[in-house]
Write an enzyme that holds these catalytic residues in place. Structure first.
Site, PDB file in Angstrom:
ATOM      1  N   ASP A   1       0.828  -1.212   0.000  1.00 14.86           N
ATOM      2  CA  ASP A   1       0.000   0.000   0.000  1.00 14.86           C
ATOM      3  C   ASP A   1       0.864   1.264   0.000  1.00 14.86           C
ATOM      4  OD1 ASP A   1      -2.156  -1.784   0.271  1.00 14.86           O
ATOM      5  OD2 ASP A   1      -2.100  -1.640   2.465  1.00 14.86           O
TER       6      ASP A   1
ATOM      7  N   GLU B   1     -11.267   0.220  -4.302  1.00 14.17           N
ATOM      8  CA  GLU B   1     -10.505   0.668  -3.134  1.00 14.17           C
ATOM      9  C   GLU B   1      -9.384   1.612  -3.560  1.00 14.17           C
ATOM     10  OE1 GLU B   1     -10.912  -3.450  -0.482  1.00 14.17           O
ATOM     11  OE2 GLU B   1      -9.169  -3.125  -1.793  1.00 14.17           O
TER      12      GLU B   1
END
EC number: 3.2.1.37
Length: 798
Positions: A30, A179
């Site tokens: 991430d 997302e």
């Protein structure tokens, strides 16, 4: 404590590298990245590891160093952050414990504020500032919520503003899962970069998609080039690529930074990857397949989790499972003292490091002291781990969280522990002195210890555990990356006479290729030394530089009759790649076959190839007859030098030629006179090096300019009888050195059968040869080679 720096391109080669590139290998998922003036900052999901978010710094997107940890008290599992700078202040937005949070700092190094609850659901916040200065957070499922002007609270309701991009139904994914919204403003548009398809699961699951709008709340138009990033097949080197962030460098070049699993290596977690992007004429972005590689820096070492605990505070690469235990850690006397808790790795105190490689070894010295207990582990979560722990009476091998085996502790309170992990097959060892090791368990399979089996998006990290009520002392945590090389490394399956290795990266097949002189040792009826003549050039290949398989022979055309024609002998290959993309092969040619030495003339010939398999002759060098063992190297100034041996008048003299283009060569320039042959030339650790085979081992020379050379003292490297490994007891001969990640590896050959009373015989055992490899080390400005130590080969593709 060491200062850790990551090298993206560990090579001084000017050959373009392929994308994507891992700029932070290991569990750094991430990624969120910003440019702040001339510097870049990046951080990742810490999940339950503490302390806080680890912030990295770079000036070139290639080389990264850990800068700081936020040291905030994070509740639950924190992940999918967004690092931003607004009005001179730094913010990290992230989800945890069913809400979204923010921390802030006026200096990127900290101190950082305590977490502030934004009291909004959804995950993966992405900060954006509208043209009127109003701030917003985009979140998962295409939602958005306004922020207060200070960015420390939300205002209004969560609304849906984007529906995502509908990919084909037949694609294999985990699910839609819209997302990771990240936003950039450029040329009148807001660009929304999102992830879809699920983070793990099938290799083709994850992807990056793009949309744009004139307004922060839409309407959003999907890119006609979607998906921007995706793994299309399990045959690709990176799986589940997604969660992208855009960044523009100081040259106005744009990049996308994202994460992905290395193929068939889920235990390592998700690596941080980078790809260049380009802007199209219609205002969208796509991957830029023509962008040259990021700048290389061969002097920078790769990330190294090793720690001797000599600093006054814990290194930035260490993290703890769960809450950061400040009062349970003490660094003194060059050691780490860790207070225990619990009874096993499941509930013990764990200090862990991210592992960047699929092949590695970790070891540590343990002192149990009074009532101490603990050990060395590989840890995924409470119910998933392996390793070795000990107390004063017993050693326990944890094969997993539910299966263990206990041995009597005959080592006492002070001992060494080691885990060798080779592509998720582990060997667990113990030692009293760190020299002689006893294997407790071999081939322990940890390949299933990852998210797809056990959820939570963690990685299998290495580290230390302290259990019980006492304090355990740890010293010299050592990490060594690389594939463990066997002995012998390689034997030719046709003639069993592989010699004179030359190692080169083959970007076409994406493997390392070894070119070697293919001596005919199995043809024992050949008289005299004729078996070393009329040889071809063999080829072997390897994915890791440690495990090799036979490919065949190089396709070299019949040479002119003056070079031996059909009886030409091909010796001592050396290969480089020029700026035009073509490879050049330099061969020593013997123009015929002889039963004794010196009976046929010798020449040096240059050939070229576009595929490393099929070669054509360029020219024969106009050098004294008998010259041989050419070795090409590029100088730091960009010129090429071709070193070779001239044995005229029974001398042993070395010269070099120089060229700017590998076509036109200068007149010879003398280098030195000394007994030896087969010069292996390389740049390493700020100097030029030459290693010569002299029949008794290797002489080593050092130079600052490649012209004036000083021989190092201490005798030859790896002389006869200095080895104990299979096929590696006799003299090391004619080698090639590869430098990767600032480490140097010497590939060489031996005649294993030339020992004892049999050394003077002439049969198959005396003729056959084996290829070996050893890592070179620099000690007191001298090169040393410990051929009896395990060699871990870690070669970076070029």
């Amino acid at each position: 404590m060491l200062i850790f720096v990551l090298l993206l391109l560990a090579s001084s080669s000017l050959v373009a590298a392929e994308y994507p590139r891992a700029i932070l290998p290991g569990d750094f998922p991430d990624p969120t990245i910003i440019r702040d003036g001339e510097e870049f900052y990046m951080t990742h999901s810490p999940f339950v590891y503490s302390p806080g978010f680890l912030i990295w710094r770079s000036t070139d997107l290639a080389n990264w160093e850990p800068l700081a940890r936020t040291h905030t008290e994070i509740r639950g599992s924190a992940y999918a952050p967004d690092l931003v700078k607004h009005d001179g202040r730094y913010y990290i937005y992230y989800p945890a414990s069913g809400s979204n949070w923010v921390i802030w700092a006026d200096d990127i190094r900290g101190p950082w504020s305590p977490p502030i609850d934004l009291k909004t659901q959804r995950i993966d916040p992405g900060h954006v500032v509208a043209q009127d200065g109003k701030r917003f957070l985009h979140l998962s499922a295409g939602t958005m919520i306004p922020l207060a002007d200070d960015g420390l609270s939300t205002e209004g309701e969560l609304t849906t503003v984007y529906k995502g991009w509908r990919y084909p139904r037949e694609w294999k994914t985990e699910g839609f899962y819209l997302e990771s919204p990240k936003l950039n403003y450029k040329d009148g548009y807001y660009y929304l970069t999102s992830a879809q398809g699920g983070t793990a699961g099938p290799p083709t699951s994850h992807m990056v998609v793009s949309a744009r709008s004139k307004n922060v709340d839409g309407p959003w138009e999907n890119s006609p080039y979607n998906p921007i990033v995706r793994t299309h097949s399990a045959e690709e080197p990176w799986w589940s690529k997604g969660h992208g962030t855009l960044v523009c460098d100081t040259h106005n070049d744009w990049w996308i930074v994202y994460h992905g699993y290395k193929r068939a290596a889920h235990t390592l977690g998700r690596h941080t990857l980078i790809d260049p992007i380009k802007w199209t004429d219609d205002g969208w972005f796509t991957l830029d397949e023509d962008r040259p590689p990021l700048p290389a820096s061969p002097k920078v070492s790769p990330v190294d989790p090793s720690d001797d605990f000599s600093a006054d505070k814990l290194g930035l690469l260490w993290s703890f499972w769960g809450r950061y235990p400040r009062n349970a850690i003490e660094l003194k006397e060059g050691s780490l003292f860790l207070r225990g808790r619990g009874e096993s790795p499941a509930n013990g105190r764990k200090m862990l490091v991210t592992i960047p490689d699929h092949h590695y070894e970790v070891q540590v010295e343990v002192d149990l002291g009074e009532a101490g207990a603990g050990g060395l582990i590989l840890y995924y979560r409470e119910s998933v781990f392996a390793g070795v722990t000990a107390d004063e009476s017993s050693l326990t091998v944890h094969k997993d969280a539910t299966e263990s085996e206990t041995f009597e502790n005959k080592l006492g309170k002070n001992f060494f522990l080691k885990i060798i992990n080779q592509e998720d097959l582990c060997t667990l060892q113990v030692s009293k002195d760190g020299g002689e090791w006893e294997t407790l368990v071999d081939h322990l399979d940890v390949s299933g210890m990852h998210h797809n089996n056990h959820r939570s998006f963690y990685a299998l990290r290495a580290g230390l555990v302290a259990t019980g009520s006492g304090t355990t002392r740890f010293d010299n945590f050592r990490y060594q990356s690389g594939a463990l090389a066997p002995k012998p490394l390689f034997r030719d399956p046709v003639y069993d006479g592989a010699a004179d290795p030359c190692i080169v990266w083959n970007p076409i097949v994406k493997k390392w290729w070894m070119f070697y002189t293919n001596r005919r040792s199995t043809e024992t009826e050949l008289p005299g030394v004729s078996w070393v003549f009329k040889t071809k050039i063999g080829i072997a290949e390897s994915e890791d530089g440690a495990h090799w398989s036979y490919v065949g022979t190089a396709n070299i055309p019949r040479l002119p009759e003056e070079l031996g024609g059909g009886n030409a002998t091909l010796w001592a290959p050396d290969i480089v790649r020029g700026d035009d993309g073509a490879w050049r092969l330099f061969l020593s040619i013997q123009a015929g076959v002889a039963e004794s030495w010196g009976k046929v003339p010798g020449y040096i010939v240059q050939l070229s190839s576009d595929d490393l398999r099929n070669w054509k002759v360029d020219h024969t060098f106009d050098l004294p007859v008998g010259s041989y063992d050419a070795e090409a190297i590029r100088t730091p100034q960009g010129a090429w030098r071709l070193y070779y041996k001239d044995p005229s008048n029974h001398a042993s003299t070395f010269y070099f030629l120089e060229s700017d283009d590998l076509r036109r060569w200068s007149e010879p320039q003398r280098v030195l006179s000394t007994q030896g042959e087969g010069p292996a030339m390389f740049h390493w650790k700020g100097a030029d090096w030459m290693i010569l085979c002299d029949g008794r081992g290797f002489k080593t020379f050092r130079s600052d300019d490649g012209i004036d050379w000083i021989q190092q003292p201490g005798g030859p490297l790896m002389p006869h009888g200095s080895g104990v490994g299979t096929d590696d007891t006799t003299t090391a001969r004619h080698g090639d050195v590869i430098v990767s990640k600032n480490r140097a590896y010497l590939y060489y050959f031996t005649h294993p059968g030339r020992v004892g009373e049999d050394a003077t015989k002439d049969g198959y055992e005396q003729r056959r040869s084996s290829i070996q490899v050893v890592e070179l080390k620099l000690r007191d400005d001298r090169i040393v080679a410990e051929r009896n130590d395990p060699t871990y080969v870690d070669l970076e593709p070029r």
